[in-house]
Motif scaffolding. Sequence first.
Motif, PDB file in Angstrom:
ATOM      1  N   ASN A  33       0.832  -1.210   0.000  1.00  0.00           N
ATOM      2  CA  ASN A  33       0.000   0.000   0.000  1.00  0.00           C
ATOM      3  C   ASN A  33       0.864   1.257   0.000  1.00  0.00           C
ATOM      4  O   ASN A  33       0.677   2.178   0.800  1.00  0.00           O
ATOM      5  CB  ASN A  33      -0.953   0.009   1.200  1.00  0.00           C
ATOM      6  N   VAL A  34       1.834   1.279  -0.915  1.00  0.00           N
ATOM      7  CA  VAL A  34       2.715   2.438  -1.073  1.00  0.00           C
ATOM      8  C   VAL A  34       2.722   2.835  -2.545  1.00  0.00           C
ATOM      9  O   VAL A  34       2.141   2.147  -3.381  1.00  0.00           O
ATOM     10  CB  VAL A  34       4.152   2.130  -0.603  1.00  0.00           C
ATOM     11  N   THR A  35       3.368   3.937  -2.845  1.00  0.00           N
ATOM     12  CA  THR A  35       3.407   4.400  -4.236  1.00  0.00           C
ATOM     13  C   THR A  35       4.359   3.552  -5.073  1.00  0.00           C
ATOM     14  O   THR A  35       5.263   2.891  -4.540  1.00  0.00           O
ATOM     15  CB  THR A  35       3.859   5.861  -4.312  1.00  0.00           C
ATOM     16  N   GLU A  36       4.145   3.605  -6.386  1.00  0.00           N
ATOM     17  CA  GLU A  36       5.034   2.893  -7.296  1.00  0.00           C
ATOM     18  C   GLU A  36       6.460   3.415  -7.185  1.00  0.00           C
ATOM     19  O   GLU A  36       7.417   2.644  -7.266  1.00  0.00           O
ATOM     20  CB  GLU A  36       4.530   3.045  -8.733  1.00  0.00           C
ATOM     21  N   MET A  37       6.614   4.727  -6.989  1.00  0.00           N
ATOM     22  CA  MET A  37       7.947   5.308  -6.864  1.00  0.00           C
ATOM     23  C   MET A  37       8.682   4.747  -5.654  1.00  0.00           C
ATOM     24  O   MET A  37       9.898   4.501  -5.716  1.00  0.00           O
ATOM     25  CB  MET A  37       7.845   6.829  -6.754  1.00  0.00           C
ATOM     26  N   THR A  38       7.957   4.515  -4.562  1.00  0.00           N
ATOM     27  CA  THR A  38       8.585   3.933  -3.367  1.00  0.00           C
ATOM     28  C   THR A  38       9.127   2.543  -3.660  1.00  0.00           C
ATOM     29  O   THR A  38      10.254   2.201  -3.280  1.00  0.00           O
ATOM     30  CB  THR A  38       7.569   3.872  -2.208  1.00  0.00           C
ATOM     31  N   ILE A  39       8.322   1.730  -4.354  1.00  0.00           N
ATOM     32  CA  ILE A  39       8.759   0.378  -4.699  1.00  0.00           C
ATOM     33  C   ILE A  39       9.957   0.428  -5.639  1.00  0.00           C
ATOM     34  O   ILE A  39      10.921  -0.338  -5.493  1.00  0.00           O
ATOM     35  CB  ILE A  39       7.606  -0.423  -5.336  1.00  0.00           C
ATOM     36  N   ARG A  40       9.922   1.333  -6.600  1.00  0.00           N
ATOM     37  CA  ARG A  40      11.036   1.443  -7.538  1.00  0.00           C
ATOM     38  C   ARG A  40      12.324   1.838  -6.815  1.00  0.00           C
ATOM     39  O   ARG A  40      13.413   1.352  -7.172  1.00  0.00           O
ATOM     40  CB  ARG A  40      10.708   2.456  -8.633  1.00  0.00           C
ATOM     41  N   ARG A  41      12.217   2.697  -5.819  1.00  0.00           N
ATOM     42  CA  ARG A  41      13.403   3.076  -5.045  1.00  0.00           C
ATOM     43  C   ARG A  41      13.931   1.884  -4.252  1.00  0.00           C
ATOM     44  O   ARG A  41      15.146   1.689  -4.130  1.00  0.00           O
ATOM     45  CB  ARG A  41      13.089   4.247  -4.116  1.00  0.00           C
ATOM     46  N   ASP A  42      13.009   1.079  -3.709  1.00  0.00           N
ATOM     47  CA  ASP A  42      13.424  -0.125  -2.979  1.00  0.00           C
ATOM     48  C   ASP A  42      14.191  -1.067  -3.897  1.00  0.00           C
ATOM     49  O   ASP A  42      15.267  -1.572  -3.546  1.00  0.00           O
ATOM     50  CB  ASP A  42      12.197  -0.855  -2.417  1.00  0.00           C
ATOM     51  N   ILE A  43      13.630  -1.295  -5.076  1.00  0.00           N
ATOM     52  CA  ILE A  43      14.250  -2.219  -6.021  1.00  0.00           C
ATOM     53  C   ILE A  43      15.600  -1.684  -6.491  1.00  0.00           C
ATOM     54  O   ILE A  43      16.578  -2.437  -6.611  1.00  0.00           O
ATOM     55  CB  ILE A  43      13.303  -2.469  -7.210  1.00  0.00           C
ATOM     56  N   GLU A  44      15.657  -0.387  -6.742  1.00  0.00           N
ATOM     57  CA  GLU A  44      16.916   0.220  -7.180  1.00  0.00           C
ATOM     58  C   GLU A  44      18.002   0.062  -6.117  1.00  0.00           C
ATOM     59  O   GLU A  44      19.158  -0.240  -6.435  1.00  0.00           O
ATOM     60  CB  GLU A  44      16.703   1.700  -7.481  1.00  0.00           C
ATOM     61  N   LYS A  45      17.626   0.245  -4.856  1.00  0.00           N
ATOM     62  CA  LYS A  45      18.605   0.096  -3.769  1.00  0.00           C
ATOM     63  C   LYS A  45      19.086  -1.346  -3.684  1.00  0.00           C
ATOM     64  O   LYS A  45      20.295  -1.597  -3.552  1.00  0.00           O
ATOM     65  CB  LYS A  45      17.984   0.514  -2.435  1.00  0.00           C
ATOM     66  N   LEU A  46      18.157  -2.307  -3.771  1.00  0.00           N
ATOM     67  CA  LEU A  46      18.531  -3.720  -3.676  1.00  0.00           C
ATOM     68  C   LEU A  46      19.390  -4.149  -4.864  1.00  0.00           C
ATOM     69  O   LEU A  46      20.276  -4.984  -4.722  1.00  0.00           O
ATOM     70  CB  LEU A  46      17.267  -4.577  -3.582  1.00  0.00           C
ATOM     71  N   GLU A  47      19.131  -3.554  -6.031  1.00  0.00           N
ATOM     72  CA  GLU A  47      19.962  -3.849  -7.191  1.00  0.00           C
ATOM     73  C   GLU A  47      21.367  -3.292  -6.987  1.00  0.00           C
ATOM     74  O   GLU A  47      22.367  -3.944  -7.314  1.00  0.00           O
ATOM     75  CB  GLU A  47      19.348  -3.267  -8.456  1.00  0.00           C
ATOM     76  N   THR A  48      21.464  -2.081  -6.447  1.00  0.00           N
ATOM     77  CA  THR A  48      22.762  -1.463  -6.190  1.00  0.00           C
ATOM     78  C   THR A  48      23.591  -2.312  -5.232  1.00  0.00           C
ATOM     79  O   THR A  48      24.823  -2.395  -5.345  1.00  0.00           O
ATOM     80  CB  THR A  48      22.584  -0.055  -5.598  1.00  0.00           C
ATOM     81  N   MET A  49      22.896  -2.981  -4.327  1.00  0.00           N
ATOM     82  CA  MET A  49      23.570  -3.839  -3.359  1.00  0.00           C
ATOM     83  C   MET A  49      23.899  -5.215  -3.939  1.00  0.00           C
ATOM     84  O   MET A  49      24.505  -6.050  -3.265  1.00  0.00           O
ATOM     85  CB  MET A  49      22.698  -3.992  -2.105  1.00  0.00           C
ATOM     86  N   GLY A  50      23.496  -5.446  -5.195  1.00  0.00           N
ATOM     87  CA  GLY A  50      23.810  -6.717  -5.839  1.00  0.00           C
ATOM     88  C   GLY A  50      22.909  -7.865  -5.441  1.00  0.00           C
ATOM     89  O   GLY A  50      23.267  -9.029  -5.609  1.00  0.00           O
ATOM     90  N   LEU A  51      21.703  -7.554  -4.945  1.00  0.00           N
ATOM     91  CA  LEU A  51      20.812  -8.599  -4.449  1.00  0.00           C
ATOM     92  C   LEU A  51      19.754  -9.018  -5.463  1.00  0.00           C
ATOM     93  O   LEU A  51      19.145 -10.076  -5.321  1.00  0.00           O
ATOM     94  CB  LEU A  51      20.129  -8.129  -3.157  1.00  0.00           C
ATOM     95  N   LEU A  52      19.506  -8.189  -6.461  1.00  0.00           N
ATOM     96  CA  LEU A  52      18.534  -8.521  -7.493  1.00  0.00           C
ATOM     97  C   LEU A  52      18.861  -7.734  -8.750  1.00  0.00           C
ATOM     98  O   LEU A  52      19.784  -6.922  -8.764  1.00  0.00           O
ATOM     99  CB  LEU A  52      17.095  -8.244  -7.029  1.00  0.00           C
ATOM    100  N   ARG A  53      18.078  -7.977  -9.800  1.00  0.00           N
ATOM    101  CA  ARG A  53      18.271  -7.255 -11.049  1.00  0.00           C
ATOM    102  C   ARG A  53      16.924  -6.785 -11.558  1.00  0.00           C
ATOM    103  O   ARG A  53      15.965  -7.556 -11.639  1.00  0.00           O
ATOM    104  CB  ARG A  53      18.939  -8.140 -12.097  1.00  0.00           C
ATOM    105  N   ARG A  54      16.836  -5.488 -11.874  1.00  0.00           N
ATOM    106  CA  ARG A  54      15.594  -4.933 -12.379  1.00  0.00           C
ATOM    107  C   ARG A  54      15.272  -5.474 -13.768  1.00  0.00           C
ATOM    108  O   ARG A  54      16.161  -5.705 -14.586  1.00  0.00           O
ATOM    109  CB  ARG A  54      15.679  -3.408 -12.434  1.00  0.00           C
ATOM    110  N   THR A  55      13.982  -5.663 -14.023  1.00  0.00           N
ATOM    111  CA  THR A  55      13.494  -6.061 -15.336  1.00  0.00           C
ATOM    112  C   THR A  55      12.341  -5.146 -15.689  1.00  0.00           C
ATOM    113  O   THR A  55      11.977  -4.249 -14.928  1.00  0.00           O
ATOM    114  CB  THR A  55      12.998  -7.524 -15.333  1.00  0.00           C
TER     115      THR A  55
END
Length: 255
Positions: A33-55
């Motif tokens: 129940n958060v904005t799409e931008m919040t989720i995108r920031r979460d994913i971007e941070k996790l990608e920067t940490m090498g934990l996932l890859r955005r698609t």
Amino acid sequence: MITNQINGRQQQILDRMALDGEIRIAELKEMFNVTEMTIRRDIEKLETMGLLRRTFGGAILIGKDIALQDRTGVMMEEKMKMGLRAAQLINEGESIFLDGGSTTLQVAKYLTPNMPITVVTNALNIAAELQGKQIPTIVVGGMLLDKTSTLVGPVAAVAIAKMAFDRVFIGTTGLTSKHGFSNSNMHEAEIKRLVIEQASEINVIMDHTKYGVRDLFSFAEIGAVHRVISDKYPEGELHATLKESGVQLLVCSDA
């Protein structure tokens, strides 16, 4: 430690990925129940940490030679549909090549026992699937990559260079308009390049999470293949580039 660098929501995203292998932004937005931008920031941070890859529209587990057993259960329904559609393209009397991967494995699963074709593969899991089906199967030798159960290197390359295929079905870990089809492993990318050179028809079988992903080693420009078999259509520039290049899109949801 990683756990000290991420918040509770980001940890839940990782926990979800550990189970499903991929995540979609739309699902996470509704879940938290958060904005799409919040989720995108979460994913971007996790990608920067090498934990996932955005698609396109989400994220997947880091694709650097993910072990085959870790990929096999991800998006299984979609992979089964793609495998069936691919197998339906094969005609009697043809010589085909199947490279390694959890999606190309589904093509082998849908080949009919005693089908009068010849299958060439560099993948041990595909050879095992075909064992007992009474389908002539040639396994090229080479250096074994444990994580993907594929045989690569000079020995495999020499064998493939002496063959000619009516159709080939190969996977990819990424597809972009500029970089084309790519793979995270240079040895597998080289095998794919060789197979393409020896084929009359090239089919790339891939799920939608590979759209917009660029891995290190490009093995083919978009116009070098005849058909992309997938579970969804790409959007925007990539879709337009595929059409302009004359690549047929065979989407399993069309069935």
